[in-house]
Structure formats: C-alpha cells, structure tokens
Design a protein around this motif. Sequence first.
Motif, PDB file in Angstrom:
ATOM      1  N   MET A 116       0.867  -1.166   0.000  1.00 53.13           N
ATOM      2  CA  MET A 116       0.000   0.000   0.000  1.00 53.13           C
ATOM      3  C   MET A 116       0.907   1.219   0.000  1.00 53.13           C
ATOM      4  O   MET A 116       2.135   1.092   0.101  1.00 53.13           O
ATOM      5  N   ASN A 117       0.327   2.395  -0.130  1.00 57.93           N
ATOM      6  CA  ASN A 117       1.117   3.597   0.011  1.00 57.93           C
ATOM      7  C   ASN A 117       1.751   3.619   1.395  1.00 57.93           C
ATOM      8  O   ASN A 117       1.075   3.415   2.406  1.00 57.93           O
ATOM      9  N   GLN A 118       3.054   3.859   1.456  1.00 53.72           N
ATOM     10  CA  GLN A 118       3.764   3.720   2.728  1.00 53.72           C
ATOM     11  C   GLN A 118       3.192   4.627   3.818  1.00 53.72           C
ATOM     12  O   GLN A 118       3.137   4.254   4.987  1.00 53.72           O
ATOM     13  N   GLY A 119       2.754   5.815   3.427  1.00 56.95           N
ATOM     14  CA  GLY A 119       2.236   6.741   4.433  1.00 56.95           C
ATOM     15  C   GLY A 119       0.954   6.271   5.088  1.00 56.95           C
ATOM     16  O   GLY A 119       0.598   6.731   6.174  1.00 56.95           O
ATOM     17  N   ASN A 120       0.233   5.346   4.434  1.00 60.22           N
ATOM     18  CA  ASN A 120      -1.007   4.830   5.000  1.00 60.22           C
ATOM     19  C   ASN A 120      -0.806   3.576   5.835  1.00 60.22           C
ATOM     20  O   ASN A 120      -1.752   3.075   6.441  1.00 60.22           O
ATOM     21  N   SER A 121       0.400   3.036   5.844  1.00 59.40           N
ATOM     22  CA  SER A 121       0.645   1.783   6.552  1.00 59.40           C
ATOM     23  C   SER A 121       1.070   2.042   7.989  1.00 59.40           C
ATOM     24  O   SER A 121       1.528   3.127   8.347  1.00 59.40           O
ATOM     25  N   ASN A 122       0.930   1.010   8.802  1.00 61.40           N
ATOM     26  CA  ASN A 122       1.334   1.097  10.200  1.00 61.40           C
ATOM     27  C   ASN A 122       2.862   1.196  10.284  1.00 61.40           C
ATOM     28  O   ASN A 122       3.576   0.524   9.539  1.00 61.40           O
ATOM     29  N   SER A 123       3.356   2.026  11.181  1.00 63.97           N
ATOM     30  CA  SER A 123       4.801   2.259  11.268  1.00 63.97           C
ATOM     31  C   SER A 123       5.563   0.975  11.579  1.00 63.97           C
ATOM     32  O   SER A 123       6.735   0.829  11.207  1.00 63.97           O
ATOM     33  N   LEU A 124       4.925   0.016  12.246  1.00 57.44           N
ATOM     34  CA  LEU A 124       5.587  -1.243  12.557  1.00 57.44           C
ATOM     35  C   LEU A 124       5.941  -2.002  11.283  1.00 57.44           C
ATOM     36  O   LEU A 124       6.976  -2.667  11.206  1.00 57.44           O
ATOM     37  N   MET A 125       5.092  -1.898  10.271  1.00 55.85           N
ATOM     38  CA  MET A 125       5.382  -2.529   8.993  1.00 55.85           C
ATOM     39  C   MET A 125       6.351  -1.687   8.162  1.00 55.85           C
ATOM     40  O   MET A 125       7.222  -2.201   7.464  1.00 55.85           O
ATOM     41  N   ARG A 126       6.193  -0.397   8.264  1.00 54.55           N
ATOM     42  CA  ARG A 126       6.979   0.528   7.442  1.00 54.55           C
ATOM     43  C   ARG A 126       8.463   0.442   7.759  1.00 54.55           C
ATOM     44  O   ARG A 126       9.307   0.761   6.918  1.00 54.55           O
ATOM     45  N   THR A 127       8.809   0.029   8.953  1.00 56.49           N
ATOM     46  CA  THR A 127      10.208   0.033   9.398  1.00 56.49           C
ATOM     47  C   THR A 127      10.876  -1.332   9.302  1.00 56.49           C
ATOM     48  O   THR A 127      11.995  -1.502   9.790  1.00 56.49           O
ATOM     49  N   GLN A 128      10.224  -2.301   8.669  1.00 57.38           N
ATOM     50  CA  GLN A 128      10.850  -3.610   8.523  1.00 57.38           C
ATOM     51  C   GLN A 128      11.998  -3.555   7.508  1.00 57.38           C
ATOM     52  O   GLN A 128      11.974  -2.754   6.572  1.00 57.38           O
ATOM     53  N   PRO A 129      13.008  -4.412   7.676  1.00 59.50           N
ATOM     54  CA  PRO A 129      14.204  -4.316   6.825  1.00 59.50           C
ATOM     55  C   PRO A 129      13.968  -4.595   5.345  1.00 59.50           C
ATOM     56  O   PRO A 129      14.674  -4.054   4.502  1.00 59.50           O
ATOM     57  N   LEU A 130      12.966  -5.445   5.013  1.00 56.16           N
ATOM     58  CA  LEU A 130      12.748  -5.819   3.618  1.00 56.16           C
ATOM     59  C   LEU A 130      11.245  -5.885   3.368  1.00 56.16           C
ATOM     60  O   LEU A 130      10.540  -6.678   4.003  1.00 56.16           O
ATOM     61  N   THR A 131      10.755  -5.054   2.452  1.00 59.86           N
ATOM     62  CA  THR A 131       9.312  -4.969   2.232  1.00 59.86           C
ATOM     63  C   THR A 131       8.978  -4.836   0.750  1.00 59.86           C
ATOM     64  O   THR A 131       9.769  -4.346  -0.045  1.00 59.86           O
ATOM     65  N   LEU A 132       7.760  -5.269   0.409  1.00 63.85           N
ATOM     66  CA  LEU A 132       7.128  -4.885  -0.842  1.00 63.85           C
ATOM     67  C   LEU A 132       6.200  -3.721  -0.534  1.00 63.85           C
ATOM     68  O   LEU A 132       5.480  -3.744   0.462  1.00 63.85           O
ATOM     69  N   THR A 133       6.194  -2.718  -1.385  1.00 66.20           N
ATOM     70  CA  THR A 133       5.351  -1.545  -1.128  1.00 66.20           C
ATOM     71  C   THR A 133       4.919  -0.908  -2.438  1.00 66.20           C
ATOM     72  O   THR A 133       5.611  -1.008  -3.457  1.00 66.20           O
ATOM     73  N   ILE A 134       3.743  -0.271  -2.414  1.00 63.25           N
ATOM     74  CA  ILE A 134       3.315   0.546  -3.545  1.00 63.25           C
ATOM     75  C   ILE A 134       4.192   1.792  -3.645  1.00 63.25           C
ATOM     76  O   ILE A 134       4.349   2.380  -4.701  1.00 63.25           O
ATOM     77  N   GLY A 135       4.771   2.193  -2.528  1.00 65.71           N
ATOM     78  CA  GLY A 135       5.649   3.356  -2.529  1.00 65.71           C
ATOM     79  C   GLY A 135       4.930   4.597  -2.018  1.00 65.71           C
ATOM     80  O   GLY A 135       3.813   4.498  -1.511  1.00 65.71           O
ATOM     81  N   PRO A 136       5.534   5.749  -2.144  1.00 64.17           N
ATOM     82  CA  PRO A 136       6.895   5.923  -2.631  1.00 64.17           C
ATOM     83  C   PRO A 136       7.924   5.533  -1.580  1.00 64.17           C
ATOM     84  O   PRO A 136       7.607   5.422  -0.395  1.00 64.17           O
ATOM     85  N   ARG A 137       9.145   5.321  -2.024  1.00 62.54           N
ATOM     86  CA  ARG A 137      10.224   5.046  -1.086  1.00 62.54           C
ATOM     87  C   ARG A 137      10.548   6.303  -0.282  1.00 62.54           C
ATOM     88  O   ARG A 137      10.543   7.407  -0.817  1.00 62.54           O
ATOM     89  N   TYR A 138      10.882   6.099   0.986  1.00 59.59           N
ATOM     90  CA  TYR A 138      11.346   7.232   1.785  1.00 59.59           C
ATOM     91  C   TYR A 138      12.824   7.519   1.510  1.00 59.59           C
ATOM     92  O   TYR A 138      13.281   8.643   1.594  1.00 59.59           O
ATOM     93  N   SER A 139      13.572   6.461   1.194  1.00 59.40           N
ATOM     94  CA  SER A 139      14.959   6.617   0.774  1.00 59.40           C
ATOM     95  C   SER A 139      15.008   6.298  -0.706  1.00 59.40           C
ATOM     96  O   SER A 139      14.609   5.208  -1.130  1.00 59.40           O
ATOM     97  N   LEU A 140      15.488   7.214  -1.517  1.00 65.55           N
ATOM     98  CA  LEU A 140      15.267   7.192  -2.955  1.00 65.55           C
ATOM     99  C   LEU A 140      15.657   5.879  -3.615  1.00 65.55           C
ATOM    100  O   LEU A 140      14.867   5.270  -4.328  1.00 65.55           O
ATOM    101  N   ARG A 141      16.871   5.427  -3.403  1.00 65.75           N
ATOM    102  CA  ARG A 141      17.348   4.219  -4.094  1.00 65.75           C
ATOM    103  C   ARG A 141      17.624   3.108  -3.095  1.00 65.75           C
ATOM    104  O   ARG A 141      18.669   2.455  -3.136  1.00 65.75           O
TER     105      ARG A 141
END
Length: 398
Positions: free
Chosen positions: A133-158
């Motif tokens: 999902m869009n990262q901003g809509n996800s729970n922070s516990l998921m957003r901070t995992q080391p390896l994820t699939l996401t709709i984006g956008p990335r918080y760190s560009l590359r």
Amino acid sequence: MFALPRPVRANVTSAPLVNISIYFYETLGKDVGENLVEEMRKQYAQPNSNKNLLADIAIIDLFRTFPGRTDDPQKAEVFVVPYAHASHCASKPEAWLPACKHISAGVMDGGVFNKLGHYKGNLKRRHLFLNVMNQGNSNSLMRTQPLTLTIGPRYSLRNPTNILVPYLNDLPSFQPSAIQGRDAGWWTRPRTYSVTFIFGLGNSRMRNSPREWRGRFLEVVQASWPDTIGGLPYAIRVMPNGRSPPGRYLSHLYKDSVFCPTLPGDTPPQKRFFDVIIMGCIPVVLSWKDGSNTTSWHQPGGNLIEGSYPWIAGSSGVAPEQEIDYRSFVVEVRGGVENVRPTLERLMQNYTEIQRRQLNLMRYASYFSYGMGGDAHKYPDAFSKILESLRYYLDNYP
C-alpha cells in the motif's frame, strides 16, 4: 479472478522463472493469516469492492505456490511473511485511522512477529514483509521492517530494501496470457478516441492534494479545447462524488484511446497508470524538474520518479539490464496543464512516434500484471520482477 478457486501448490509444475529459494511461513495467527486471506478473497470477489489494496492477497498465493519454495529453512534465501497488511487495514473501513493505527501493534506482535521462528539476528534482513500500500497509509511497525514490498513511494530514494510493486487489476483481460496474446497489430491499431481521462476531483481526507492539477486541467479543457484532438474526439469526464465506473467500462475506453492522462492523485503512483498501460493507452503525465535535474511526475518538488515507480531506470530495484524504460512510452508534459493539448496535438501528427511508444507498451506491459490462477508462474510478470528484485538484493546487499 478472486472468484476462481485458490491455487494449489501441488498443481504447479512449471520451473521457477527466477533462481531463488523461498521459505513461506505457515505459522501466523489465523486472524491475521489464513482466515484474513480467505475473508478478503471473498470480499475482493464482489463486484463493488475496493480494488486498490488487493495485491497482497494475490502475492501471498503466488509465494505459497512458487516452484522455488522450500520447506527447509536452512536452504532458504528469503523468508516470506504472508501477512496481508494492506488488506488487513482495508478490512475495517469503518474504523480507519491514519497510518493504519486501527490495527494495533499488539495484534501484529501476537499474530505475526511472535510467530516467526527464524526472525532473529542477521536473518531479520532476509524476512520479506508485504506492505503493499502507500507507505504513508501503513502502520509504522510494517513501514520500518528491513525488507518490504510496497506501492511506494520510497522514503529513501534508491533503497533496494523497499521493493516497489504495481497495483493489481484482477480482470481477466489484465492477465499476462491476455497481454501476450496481443500482437503488434493490436497495440498499433487505429483508435476511436484521441484522449480518455475519467477522474475524481477532490479528496475530503486530504488537504492541499496534488489533485488540484486535475481541476486546473478541467478548466483548460472547458475553456479552450476544440471538439477533437488530431481529428479524433476525446472522453474527458469527472466522476460524480468520486464514484468510479465499472472497471470493464474503463478498460474499454482505455483500449480504444491513443492517450490517457494520469494527472496527479493524492500519492504517486496511481492504479490508473498501470491499467492504461496494460490496455494499450499511452500514459500522459505532468513532469517537473528541480534544480538538481531530477524529475517528479507528482508535483513540483514532489517524490522523484526513481522512488515512485517499480523497476524504473535508475531505481536500483533490479539489475540495470532488467530495468524498465518508462520514458520510452510515457508522454511527459512540462510547463503545466496548458501544455497538454499542444503536446498531444504535435504527437497526433506523428504516427511513427505514436507507434514507437505503443510498441514499447507492448514490450513492458506484462511486467505490470500479476499472473493469477492458470497464469501463475508461467509468464514474465510483476511477480517474476519481484523475484528479480529479491535476487538483486541478495546478490548485491548480502
């Protein structure tokens, strides 16, 4: 496609399209694991269900039945955690809170994290979480995992640990076999419409949304567009109160149009962007460059394209030779909505250029489709691209 029977691992006989060994957890709590998947599968099979967050259910099916799956954790290169976080958030729309705070950390800890027997030490960074999902809509516990699939956008560009993936459209005409069955003549055939754009204007939940560009575009169309562009009529309509027409209706319009604007929504990218590509319509975006010569297709100073679109050139999402050249088919309009019409009118006078872009759509379209049911694991598609991303991550960031 969700109305079809769930795929069975034992029935998959094809060889893996990417050489990688996957361990798939079967230990999650039922309420966040198997029961959640089955509940959402039934919900997504309904005609009027929300179609924006269903990709994680299909991805779980694909990992569960992946020919390269191993039941021996000692042989695994990646550990897949089949928690459908986006669908879990969407399962309680009446309780929706920003950043999916209506799904508590306690629920995720008890049903997900405490059930992962190999989630420790250096193996943590090889656990793949589905934050589709869009990262901003996800729970922070998921957003901070080391390896994820996401709709984006990335918080760190590359950052290759955030693997960007496309939205899913589960209509049969969006399956890889359907896409690959369309020859060059289909992609370059004459169209009825020059431009199709069916869109909503506002979002009551988001102030100062980049959707304002849609309103400005509509004003320009109403004030100065002629009846045709390049000799063909166009279909530009506002959806009343944001109610979307049936997906099959939109698909018909897209495949019968030369150009499909995908002007900014609340976040980059949009489901519409991938839908029009698969239906053979050339996407049109507003494009802004900043002082460092980087580009956003969302808003001035907005998220850069390398951190917003899956497998785009320069994103470090896959090996360079496996990247997708979006600029080979996307029409970038600079200078604002006033320049959409002159840009498209020039292109409508150049059939060779239109055909070139259409053939590049043909080249890349299946990578934005997820093979489901009988198409699973048979064609190069979005799932095989996910596997390429994982392979690239393992080989370059051990």
